[in-house]
Design an enzyme around this catalytic site. Structure first.
Site, PDB file in Angstrom:
ATOM      1  N   LYS A 119       1.129  -1.201   0.163  1.00 30.16           N
ATOM      2  CA  LYS A 119       0.086  -0.107   0.064  1.00 30.16           C
ATOM      3  C   LYS A 119       1.262   1.467   0.171  1.00 30.16           C
ATOM      4  O   LYS A 119       0.583   2.160  -0.747  1.00 30.16           O
ATOM      5  CB  LYS A 119      -0.943   0.348   1.097  1.00 30.16           C
ATOM      6  N   LYS A 146      -5.302 -10.825  -7.372  1.00 31.51           N
ATOM      7  CA  LYS A 146      -6.204 -11.331  -6.525  1.00 31.51           C
ATOM      8  C   LYS A 146      -7.448 -10.278  -7.312  1.00 31.51           C
ATOM      9  O   LYS A 146      -7.054  -9.366  -7.239  1.00 31.51           O
ATOM     10  CB  LYS A 146      -5.633 -11.664  -5.611  1.00 31.51           C
ATOM     11  N   LYS A 162     -11.104  -5.508  -4.205  1.00 31.90           N
ATOM     12  CA  LYS A 162     -12.686  -4.272  -4.349  1.00 31.90           C
ATOM     13  C   LYS A 162     -11.979  -3.313  -5.168  1.00 31.90           C
ATOM     14  O   LYS A 162     -13.069  -2.507  -5.615  1.00 31.90           O
ATOM     15  CB  LYS A 162     -12.988  -3.879  -2.648  1.00 31.90           C
TER      16      LYS A 162
HETATM   17  P1  AMP Z   1     -10.819  -7.278   2.071  1.00 37.39           P
HETATM   18  O1  AMP Z   1     -11.897  -7.375   0.150  1.00 37.39           O
HETATM   19  O2  AMP Z   1      -9.575  -6.140   1.931  1.00 37.39           O
HETATM   20  O3  AMP Z   1     -11.665  -6.509   3.337  1.00 37.39           O
HETATM   21  O4  AMP Z   1     -11.191  -8.566   2.668  1.00 37.39           O
HETATM   22  C1  AMP Z   1     -12.353  -9.578   3.670  1.00 37.39           C
HETATM   23  C2  AMP Z   1     -11.932 -10.391   3.501  1.00 37.39           C
HETATM   24  O5  AMP Z   1     -12.245 -11.685   1.673  1.00 37.39           O
HETATM   25  C3  AMP Z   1     -10.987 -11.197   3.895  1.00 37.39           C
HETATM   26  O6  AMP Z   1     -10.776 -12.318   4.358  1.00 37.39           O
HETATM   27  C4  AMP Z   1     -10.110 -11.222   2.710  1.00 37.39           C
HETATM   28  O7  AMP Z   1      -8.869 -12.521   2.955  1.00 37.39           O
HETATM   29  C5  AMP Z   1     -10.615 -11.868   1.916  1.00 37.39           C
HETATM   30  N1  AMP Z   1     -10.811 -11.891   0.404  1.00 37.39           N
HETATM   31  C6  AMP Z   1     -10.248 -10.595  -0.555  1.00 37.39           C
HETATM   32  N2  AMP Z   1      -9.992 -10.723  -1.501  1.00 37.39           N
HETATM   33  C7  AMP Z   1      -9.515 -12.071  -1.903  1.00 37.39           C
HETATM   34  C8  AMP Z   1      -9.086 -12.880  -3.204  1.00 37.39           C
HETATM   35  N3  AMP Z   1      -9.033 -12.558  -4.221  1.00 37.39           N
HETATM   36  N4  AMP Z   1      -9.715 -14.099  -2.814  1.00 37.39           N
HETATM   37  C9  AMP Z   1      -9.389 -15.144  -1.451  1.00 37.39           C
HETATM   38  N5  AMP Z   1     -10.201 -13.996  -0.646  1.00 37.39           N
HETATM   39  C10 AMP Z   1     -10.053 -12.797  -0.458  1.00 37.39           C
END
Ligand code: AMP
Length: 344
Positions: free
Chosen positions: A125, A207, A210
């Protein structure tokens, strides 16, 4: 497992509490679902669960709060549409649990600059936004630990990207317990299928996420045509030329996505076609797009309906805040006593 040992050593430490969070930085996607939410839905029947919308975490990278409320509503609705049941799990918004700020402060005294600077997510980041390397970003794993241990959680359903943060959380817990007494169990990343998951982007790199790579991430808010367009654009090549060859990463990714949403016989068909060099990636992507639509469409519809029901979403948030704060107050009482901060 550490929590079992600790349970033996101290029967007052809980053994089976679940906690996880998701940032309201954009729309919920397939990576969130297969990495985390799918497990939330299963776990809510087997464990005491706390699931949180991490609005404070989102401020580390998204300081503009003009869209925060609508993003929180969307993430709330999309999680419920995916099957999270607010009557079974405590589903709340991070900023409603004021005790978190206090625990975060104490934990910051147990976290060292060197280890925080080495965190992979911090380095990523900081590289992406050199103009906004704030202290909140550096101490992100400390706030995350405060969220998790606020409910004395042991199981943390997350995707693979969170593995290092959980290791740091265990370090902070060990230091706290060592210095002030055994209050917290050690939290572990959890996935029913054992290995943590990373859902790759459709471009074959990175990956799904969002806030980055919109075209290579499949969102629950995407309409059918957008899903088709995104899947058809996924990187492929002219196909294998040798029987039973190893799949290149970007092809492996398409198979991986297919394994998430398609029927077993469909997957087998394309596995065999790959192995005997007859595979047509255009057909495979068409099939994947249609299976993806089958999976996404009912969830998208449910989320749309929920988003029209403001009163219900506010009620969920209100009840969740109440339950989460009850749990937080109990933990903070133990923490203040252990630290000798109970003056009255
Ligand atoms: P975040 O969107 O970063 O707040 O992540 C929310 C949850 O989704 C966390 O448990 C992340 O580890 C999971 N997560 C986010 N992106 C991925 C992805 N591409 N593959 C697997 N898990 C994900």
């Amino acid at each position: 497992m550490a929590s079992e040992n600790q349970k033996k050593a101290n029967p007052n430490i809980p053994a089976n509490i679940v906690m996880s969070g998701i940032r309201p930085t954009g729309m919920v996607h397939l990576g969130n679902y297969f990495g985390a939410i799918r497990n939330y839905v299963k776990m809510q029947d087997d464990f005491e669960c706390f699931f949180m919308i991490a609005d404070l975490h989102s401020l580390t990278t998204h300081p503009d709060t003009s869209l925060l409320k609508s993003n929180v509503r969307r993430v709330l609705a999309e999680n419920i549409a995916c099957g999270l049941n607010p009557d079974k799990a405590t589903f709340y918004c991070q900023s409603h649990v004021y005790e978190t700020g206090e625990l975060y402060l104490y934990l910051n005294m147990l976290a060292y600059k060197g280890e925080l600077e080495k965190t992979v997510t911090f380095k990523d980041k900081a590289r992406q936004h050199p103009e906004n390397i704030n202290a909140g970003l550096l101490t992100y794993p400390v706030l995350q630990t405060a969220d998790i241990i606020m409910h004395r959680a042991t199981h943390v359903p997350v995707g693979k990207d969170q593995e290092q943060h959980l290791e740091m959380a265990r370090n902070f817990v060990v230091r706290f317990n060592h210095r002030y007494g055994e209050i917290f169990p050690e939290p572990h990343a959890f996935n029913y299928n054992q290995n943590l998951i990373k859902v790759p982007g459709l471009d074959g790199s990175g990956k799904m996420s969002k806030s980055e790579n919109n075209m290579s991430t499949l969102y629950f808010a995407d309409d059918d045509d957008t899903i088709r367009k995104k899947v058809m654009k996924a990187k492929t090549d002219s196909g294998p030329t040798e029987m039973n060859s190893t799949k290149p990463d970007y092809i492996e990714n398409i198979f991986l996505l297919m394994k998430l949403v398609s029927a077993e016989d469909v997957i087998q068909h394309y596995e065999s076609a790959f192995n005997n060099c007859t595979i047509r990636y255009g057909d495979m992507k068409k099939q994947l797009a249609e299976d993806m639509i089958q999976f996404v469409a009912p969830i998208r519809q449910k989320a749309t309906d929920l988003l029209e029901n403001d009163a219900y979403l506010l009620e969920v948030m209100g009840k969740g805040a109440q339950k989460a704060r009850e749990s937080a107050k109990k933990t903070m009482k133990l923490v203040r006593e252990a630290m000798g901060l109970n003056y009255f």
